[in-house]
Scaffold this active site. Structure first.
Site, PDB file in Angstrom:
ATOM      1  N   PRO A   1      -5.503  -3.735  -2.318  1.00 30.03           N
ATOM      2  CA  PRO A   1      -5.908  -4.574  -1.182  1.00 30.03           C
ATOM      3  C   PRO A   1      -4.814  -4.661  -0.133  1.00 30.03           C
ATOM      4  O   PRO A   1      -3.635  -4.760  -0.457  1.00 30.03           O
ATOM      5  CB  PRO A   1      -6.169  -5.941  -1.826  1.00 30.03           C
ATOM      6  CG  PRO A   1      -5.537  -5.908  -3.158  1.00 30.03           C
ATOM      7  CD  PRO A   1      -5.452  -4.474  -3.580  1.00 30.03           C
ATOM      8  N   GLU A   2      -5.215  -4.574   1.126  1.00 33.80           N
ATOM      9  CA  GLU A   2      -4.272  -4.660   2.235  1.00 33.80           C
ATOM     10  C   GLU A   2      -4.509  -5.980   2.976  1.00 33.80           C
ATOM     11  O   GLU A   2      -5.240  -6.831   2.492  1.00 33.80           O
ATOM     12  CB  GLU A   2      -4.453  -3.451   3.165  1.00 33.80           C
ATOM     13  CG  GLU A   2      -4.274  -2.128   2.424  1.00 33.80           C
ATOM     14  CD  GLU A   2      -4.452  -0.901   3.321  1.00 33.80           C
ATOM     15  OE1 GLU A   2      -4.238  -1.017   4.541  1.00 33.80           O
ATOM     16  OE2 GLU A   2      -4.813   0.156   2.793  1.00 33.80           O
TER      17      GLU A   2
ATOM     18  N   LYS B   1       1.135  -9.000   2.154  1.00 37.07           N
ATOM     19  CA  LYS B   1       0.037  -8.904   1.181  1.00 37.07           C
ATOM     20  C   LYS B   1       0.178  -9.963   0.091  1.00 37.07           C
ATOM     21  O   LYS B   1      -0.443  -9.860  -0.960  1.00 37.07           O
ATOM     22  CB  LYS B   1       0.004  -7.504   0.568  1.00 37.07           C
ATOM     23  CG  LYS B   1      -0.221  -6.397   1.605  1.00 37.07           C
ATOM     24  CD  LYS B   1      -0.084  -5.016   0.981  1.00 37.07           C
ATOM     25  CE  LYS B   1       0.165  -3.961   2.040  1.00 37.07           C
ATOM     26  NZ  LYS B   1       0.575  -2.673   1.469  1.00 37.07           N
TER      27      LYS B   1
ATOM     28  N   ARG C   1       1.693   9.832   0.192  1.00 43.37           N
ATOM     29  CA  ARG C   1       0.388   9.190   0.220  1.00 43.37           C
ATOM     30  C   ARG C   1      -0.648  10.138   0.805  1.00 43.37           C
ATOM     31  O   ARG C   1      -0.366  10.857   1.760  1.00 43.37           O
ATOM     32  CB  ARG C   1       0.437   7.909   1.087  1.00 43.37           C
ATOM     33  CG  ARG C   1       1.556   6.948   0.721  1.00 43.37           C
ATOM     34  CD  ARG C   1       1.383   6.348  -0.653  1.00 43.37           C
ATOM     35  NE  ARG C   1       0.160   5.573  -0.748  1.00 43.37           N
ATOM     36  CZ  ARG C   1       0.061   4.281  -0.425  1.00 43.37           C
ATOM     37  NH1 ARG C   1       1.104   3.645   0.019  1.00 43.37           N
ATOM     38  NH2 ARG C   1      -1.083   3.648  -0.544  1.00 43.37           N
TER      39      ARG C   1
END
Ligand SMILES: [Zn+2]
Length: 335
Positions: free
Chosen positions: A2-3, A59, A272
Site C-alpha cells: 500500500p502506498e 506510509k 523495481r
C-alpha cells in the site's frame, strides 16, 4: 505494498471507526512485529487509553491516544487493521490485538509479518518521538514532503530535482525527498508527465517540473478519492478496487498506451519493475533501457489479500474477500 492513497484510506476509516474508543487490553502475539517498546511495556502503556484520532505520515498510520501517546502502524507488504466484534477470535496471522471497551477488537493482521507496530510519545513540537520519552528525537525527521500538502509546490519540486543527480524513478521512490510514493504511483505520475523514468533529475526543466508536480498531485488525489468510494457495478472475479482499473501503465505491460497506442513496456529500474510508454516517454539521449522483459502477468496486489473486515477496503474489496473466504482458500479465510 500500500502506498499513500491506500494508507490514507485506511486512516480515514480508522478515524471514523475508532475515535473515542477506549482500549481496555492489549496482546502482542508476535514480538517481531513490535518495533518499540517491549511486549509487556506496550500492553501496560496502551491499556486504559482513549483513541483521539488517526493521521498519516508517509506510509505510516498514526493512531493518537490520550495522554500524549501515539500507536504507529506500517502495513508494509500484507499488513491489515481489522475492527471486529469480540466474537471474532484472532486467526494465526493476527500479531497485535487490542480490546476496546465497546465490545470490539482491533487486530493488526499480517500474513508475511513484515509490518511494524510501535508505541511512542507525542513531542511538544507536534512530531512523534522515537520512544515513549517525549524528549526523544523525532522519528520522521528523515522523511520528505507530503505531496498532498500545500507546502509541496511546483517550485519546491523543481528545487529538489535540481539539487539531486539521480534517475527520476529513483528520486520518486526515495522517501527523503517526497514521502508516500511507491512503485505504482511513481510509474503513473511519470507517464502522465511524459517523462522517462531514467531521465536525470538535474535535467528536468521548469516546465517539466510543473507537469510532474501536477501529475503527482493529480494521481495521488484521484487515488485517494477512488479508494474512498464504493463501487456498485463491480463485476471482476477477484478483489481489485476502483483505482486499479484506472491505472495507465502500471502492470499493463504489452497493452497499448492509452494516449498514443504504442506498447507499454516494463524494465527493471532501481530494482523495481517499471512501466512506461517508449513513445510518449522518450529515453534520455545516450541511455539504454534495460530490455529484459518479465513474462509474469502481474503479482498479487494489496487489495487481493484484504480481509473482509480490513479498514480501508472498499465495498467491492470486502465482497471479493468474502467470496475468497467462502471458497475456503486464501488469506481472507478466518481461522
Ligand atoms: Zn504512449
Amino acid at each position: 505494498m500500500p502506498e499513500l492513497p491506500e494508507v490514507e484510506t485506511v486512516v480515514r476509516d480508522l478515524r471514523a471507526l475508532l475515535t473515542g474508543a477506549r482500549i481496555t487490553g492489549a496482546q502482542v502475539l508476535r514480538e517481531r512485529n513490535l518495533e518499540t517498546p517491549d511486549r509487556a511495556t506496550f500492553a501496560h502503556a496502551i491499556t486504559g487509553r482513549t483513541i483521539t484520532g488517526a493521521r498519516r505520515r508517509a506510509k505510516w498510520i498514526l493512531i493518537d491516544l490520550d495522554g500524549g501517546l501515539v500507536m504507529l502502524v506500517h502495513l508494509r507488504m500484507t499488513g491489515q487493521l481489522l475492527i471486529v466484534n469480540r466474537s471474532i477470535e484472532p486467526d494465526p496471522y493476527v500479531r497485535v490485538a487490542l480490546e476496546l471497551a465497546d465490545g470490539r477488537r482491533m487486530y493488526f493482521r499480517d500474513v508475511r509479518a513484515f509490518g511494524r507496530v510501535a508505541l511512542v510519545a507525542q513531542r511538544e513540537d507536534g512530531e512523534v518521538a522515537q520512544s515513549l520519552d517525549p524528549h526523544d528525537a523525532p522519528l520522521f525527521a528523515d522523511y520528505g514532503y507530503e505531496p498532498l500538502e500545500a507546502s509541496f509546490t511546483p517550485e519546491v519540486l523543481h528545487a529538489l530535482l535540481r539539487a539531486h543527480r539521480t534517475r527520476l524513478k529513483v528520486f520518486l521512490l526515495d522517501q527523503r525527498y517526497i514521502a508516500g510514493i511507491g512503485n505504482i504511483y511513481a510509474d503513473e505520475a511519470l507517464w502522465r508527465a511524459r517523462l522517462h523514468p531514467l531521465v536525470n533529475t538535474s535535467r528536468v526543466n521548469e516546465a517539466q517540473a510543473l507537469l510532474l508536480h501536477a501529475a503527482l498531485v493529480g494521481v495521488l488525489a484521484e487515488a485517494v478519492a477512488a479508494r474512498g468510494s464504493s463501487i456498485d457495478d463491480y463485476t471482476a472475479p477477484d478483489g481489485d478496487g476502483e483505482m486499479q482499473e484506472r491505472l495507465a501503465v502500471y502492470q499493463r505491460t504489452g497493452e497499448p498506451c492509452l494516449r498514443c497506442g504504442a506498447t507499454v513496456r516494463r524494465a527493471v529500474i532501481a530494482g523495481r519493475g517499471t512501466h512506461y510508454c517508449a513513445r510518449c516517454q522518450r529515453a534520455p539521449r545516450g541511455v539504454s533501457v534495460p530490455t529484459r522483459q518479465s513474462t509474469a502477468a502481474r503479482g498479487p496486489r494489496w487489495a487481493d489479500r484484504l480481509h473482509p473486515d480490513a479498514a480501508g477496503a472498499t465495498r467491492a474489496e470486502r465482497a471479493a474477500a468474502r467470496r475468497r473466504a467462502a471458497r475456503g482458500g486464501g488469506s481472507g479465510a478466518r481461522a
